[in-house]
Design a protein around this motif. Structure first.
Motif, PDB file in Angstrom:
ATOM      1  N   CYS B  77       0.833  -1.207   0.000  1.00 54.17           N
ATOM      2  CA  CYS B  77       0.000   0.000   0.000  1.00 54.17           C
ATOM      3  C   CYS B  77       0.874   1.267   0.000  1.00 54.17           C
ATOM      4  N   ILE B  80       1.409   3.158   3.307  1.00 48.84           N
ATOM      5  CA  ILE B  80       2.401   2.599   4.223  1.00 48.84           C
ATOM      6  C   ILE B  80       3.808   2.954   3.744  1.00 48.84           C
ATOM      7  N   CYS B 107      -4.361  -3.356   9.345  1.00 46.02           N
ATOM      8  CA  CYS B 107      -4.008  -4.215   8.217  1.00 46.02           C
ATOM      9  C   CYS B 107      -2.587  -4.746   8.426  1.00 46.02           C
ATOM     10  N   LYS B 110       0.616  -2.385   7.705  1.00 49.75           N
ATOM     11  CA  LYS B 110       0.860  -1.339   8.687  1.00 49.75           C
ATOM     12  C   LYS B 110       1.410  -1.940   9.974  1.00 49.75           C
ATOM     13  N   CYS B 247     -10.503   3.932   0.854  1.00 51.80           N
ATOM     14  CA  CYS B 247      -9.312   4.149   1.676  1.00 51.80           C
ATOM     15  C   CYS B 247      -9.151   5.641   2.008  1.00 51.80           C
ATOM     16  N   CYS B 336      -4.217  -2.612  -1.106  1.00 50.45           N
ATOM     17  CA  CYS B 336      -5.027  -2.611   0.111  1.00 50.45           C
ATOM     18  C   CYS B 336      -6.101  -3.681  -0.065  1.00 50.45           C
TER      19      CYS B 336
HETATM   20  S1  SF4 Z   1      -5.924  -0.379   5.512  1.00 47.60           S
HETATM   21 FE1  SF4 Z   1      -5.478  -0.288   3.325  1.00 47.60          FE
HETATM   22  S2  SF4 Z   1      -5.167   1.869   2.883  1.00 47.60           S
HETATM   23 FE2  SF4 Z   1      -4.974   1.626   5.096  1.00 47.60          FE
HETATM   24  S3  SF4 Z   1      -2.774   1.348   5.415  1.00 47.60           S
HETATM   25 FE3  SF4 Z   1      -3.695  -0.678   5.260  1.00 47.60          FE
HETATM   26  S4  SF4 Z   1      -3.450  -1.249   3.115  1.00 47.60           S
HETATM   27 FE4  SF4 Z   1      -3.161   0.968   3.257  1.00 47.60          FE
END
Ligand code: SF4
Ligand code: SF4
Lengths: 291, 384
Positions: B77, B80, B107, B110, B247, B336
């Motif tokens: 993503c 990130i 997620c 992250k 997002c 994502c």
């Molecule tokens: S939830 Fe989705 S948009 Fe948010 S940091 Fe994680 S991967 Fe990225």
């Protein structure tokens, strides 16, 4: 004759009814009067080619077609076109539509709307349209009653599922595009090219060449690779009971791909006479409405 | 638009992030501790209660991504990567100002990124239960909330009193309902508030609280009411209306919203974490367990990381009936997975249940897909 010949040589079990090349449907009642009709033009400025068409304002009969590679200096190319052709109303479509509007005036529409319009105009019963362009692939679902666009899908931002992919692969193999298409027709489906990325696919092709795979079979695998992307795009908008698919864009001139697509989706594939002009046709048809 | 009084008439016009930075710096200069946060699940009431200020660390710039990709996978993503790249380059002013950082297990990307940045700042990672409606989920999450409180207390050698928490709960509720009121102006047709202004309001409100903030938000409401009464519109009449969901967005990914503008349409709502989402829901006031009250409200945030995430659909339905969009754009950041997969259900809800046109856009912070996006957004608007 060429079509049957192709399918025979292709050694595919395609029913001939799946594969038709139709001339454009002529306008129902062509006017044969002496009066000068208004001329409406549509211009489709793609990243690789430009198509201009001029139609009779009343009958929608195509009176002119012009095609050229998109030049780096698009603005002066457009000015040249303006000097060489005459029209009364014009609509621009394609990536360059806004620049075109600045130079040539008139309205703009997206290629998607243009394709939907021309597809419905020339093939009023059609529900599914696929366009394989230089850097874009699109699949459209239309409502055949009103010609309304119900859904559309486009390829991801990379060139893997587009006409550009063929060009790059042909270059890697040292073939012309026609040679690549012809070779694929003779090839067998023995292996797959798995890379979704054009650059990686290129190295796959090179390594296949070095392992002694035949040019024909590699060409076939290249076609299969693009085919799978067309099918997946089409399946996102697909209506199972639609009997046929209108195939437009420059990619529709690839007879091997057309035959493979017919087989893969079990539908009749309709390829119009000038498939790459459907964006320009649609723009010209929409120019009518601005009169 | 030039005849309009700007909602924020300060030196940060069109620079909402600089304004937010200014807010944080101002608080820091008066001795407030700065706690960096990456997500709407961070219970900022605790930060306010200790006299601190939260700083949002999510980054939306393409610039540091190259740096991030020296360490992180390309297929991650962009939010990130961008946030991480800034930290590596030491060029994220927000991160540089932080005294501590809080993260949540939302997620996977992250969550694992937190491990990599943990060496730079004291960090607390709150374990977020991902089936929010399961038995025991709220109680478990309350433990994380309590853990965060203890972390702040031990890190900054202080105690956070219940009455301070209660006060900040009340202030949050007040602030959140004002922000909600501002976003509701999006319902006006033609529009009287732009997406830039909504984004400004959200960015401002996330890092500020207290009576000054309330006064500012009330002033904004007065300005918008005035626009409505005077018929000062920011969109053309009959402009197509677009609701943005998906997002979080900001910086370079605002390209999508700019394209909507270019096509002559108007964005009437931002239903995401950089829009209305963090300001939804209220925390129970005057409860005998304020940490539990906080835990309950935060667990109701309708993020795609959760399953089931029914709240998102309830919220979408409310937004659609209020804002009457012609098109919903579901903006998914590349890689994502949660939002990308949830898009299947969002599409079905929007198209079939709500009868509104839908377009999913998967994109990153680069400009490489601008031409294609323009065509897709243009076509979706033509057919709406
Ligand atoms: S939830 Fe989705 S948009 Fe948010 S940091 Fe994680 S991967 Fe990225
Ligand atoms: S989208 Fe989900 S993970 Fe991202 S900030 Fe919002 S709540 Fe947090």
């Amino acid at each position: 004759m060429e079509v049957i010949d192709l399918i025979k040589r292709f050694n595919l079990t395609i029913n001939i009814k799946y594969f038709t090349i139709l001339p454009l449907r002529k306008s129902q009642a062509p006017l044969r009067t002496q009066e000068v009709h208004i001329r409406r033009a549509g211009i489709d400025i793609g990243s690789r080619s430009i198509e201009l068409t001029i139609m009779d304002g009343e009958t929608c009969e195509v009176t002119e077609r012009f095609q050229a590679e998109t030049s780096i200096d698009l603005a002066s190319q457009l000015r040249n076109i303006q000097d060489s052709y005459r029209w009364d109303v014009l609509v621009s479509t394609g990536y360059g539509r806004h620049l075109s509007q600045n130079i040539l005036g008139g309205e703009t529409v997206t290629e998607i709307r243009a394709y939907a319009t021309s597809a419905h105009h020339f093939y009023s019963e059609i529900e599914l349209v696929i366009d394989l362009g230089g850097q874009d692939t699109k699949a459209l679902l239309l409502d055949p009653c009103a010609g309304q666009l119900l859904k559309f899908e486009m390829n991801d931002k990379c060139s893997a599922g587009t006409g550009k992919f063929f060009e790059m692969m042909a270059a890697t193999m040292g073939l012309s595009l026609d040679e690549l298409v012809a070779a694929a027709r003779r090839g067998e489906k023995l292996f797959e090219i798995n890379s979704t990325c054009t650059v990686f696919a290129e190295s796959e092709v090179i390594s296949l060449l070095t392992t002694g795979a035949s040019v024909e079979d590699i060409a076939r695998a290249i076609h299969e690779s693009l085919l799978s992307k067309l099918v997946s795009l089409l399946s996102k908008v697909m209506k199972a009971d639609a009997p046929s698919v209108l195939f437009v864009g420059g990619g529709a001139k690839n007879s091997t791909l057309v035959a493979l697509l017919a087989e893969a989706v079990c539908k009749k594939i309709i390829v119009p006479e000038y498939p790459e002009f459907f964006g320009a046709y649609g723009a010209a048809l929409l120019a009518k409405n601005t009169l | 638009m030039s005849h309009l009084t700007p909602l924020f008439n300060d030196e940060f016009i069109d620079l909402p992030l600089k304004r937010a930075l200014g807010q944080v710096v101002k608080r820091r200069e008066t001795g407030s501790k700065v706690v960096g946060a990456y997500c709407s699940y961070a219970p900022v009431e605790l930060v306010w209660a200790m006299g601190g200020v939260p700083a949002i660390l999510c980054a939306f710039s393409n610039a540091p991504i190259g740096k991030a990709e020296e360490t992180l996978p390309t297929n991650l993503c962009p939010l990130i990567k961008s946030s991480f790249g800034f930290i590596e380059l030491k060029t994220c002013p927000f991160f540089e100002l932080t005294d501590a950082v809080v993260g949540e297990t939302t997620c996977d990307g992250k969550k694992k990124m937190f491990e990599l940045i943990g060496k730079h700042r004291p960090m607390y990672v709150m374990d977020l239960p991902q089936c929010p409606t399961n038995k025991g989920a709220v109680a478990y999450w309350r433990q994380s909330v309590a853990g965060f409180k203890e972390f702040l207390e031990s890190e900054f050698h202080m105690t956070i009193t219940e009455s301070a928490i209660e006060k900040s709960i009340q202030e949050s509720n007040r602030k959140n309902s004002l922000v909600e009121e501002i976003f509701a102006f999006g319902a006006h047709d033609p529009s009287i508030i732009t997406w830039q202004e909504m984004y400004d309001v959200a960015t401002f409100a996330v890092v500020s609280n207290g009576s000054e903030t309330i006064a500012k938000l009330q002033e904004i409401i007065a300005l918008l009411t005035d626009r409505r009464e005077k018929g000062q519109y920011v969109s053309k009449e009959n402009a197509k209306r677009v609701l943005i969901t998906g997002c979080p967005i900001g910086g370079d990914v605002l390209k999508v919203l700019k394209l909507v503008d270019e096509e002559g349409a108007t964005v009437v709502g931002l239903d995401n974490c950089t829009g209305l989402k963090p300001f939804l829901g209220r925390i129970d006031e005057g409860s005998d367990d304020p940490l539990m009250a906080i835990a309950k409200r935060y667990l109701q945030i309708p993020c795609a990381c959760m399953t089931p995430n029914t709240g998102r659909f309830d919220q979408l339905k409310k937004q659609v009936s209020l804002l009457k969009p012609d098109l919903v754009i579901d903006l998914v950041l590349q890689a994502c997975h949660t939002f990308n997969v949830e898009a299947v259900k969002v599409e079905s809800c929007v198209r079939n249940d709500l009868g509104v046109n839908y377009l999913k856009v998967v994109t990153d912070f680069s400009t490489q897909d601008l031409g294609q996006l323009k065509t897709r957004i243009g076509a979706a608007l033509e057919m709406s």
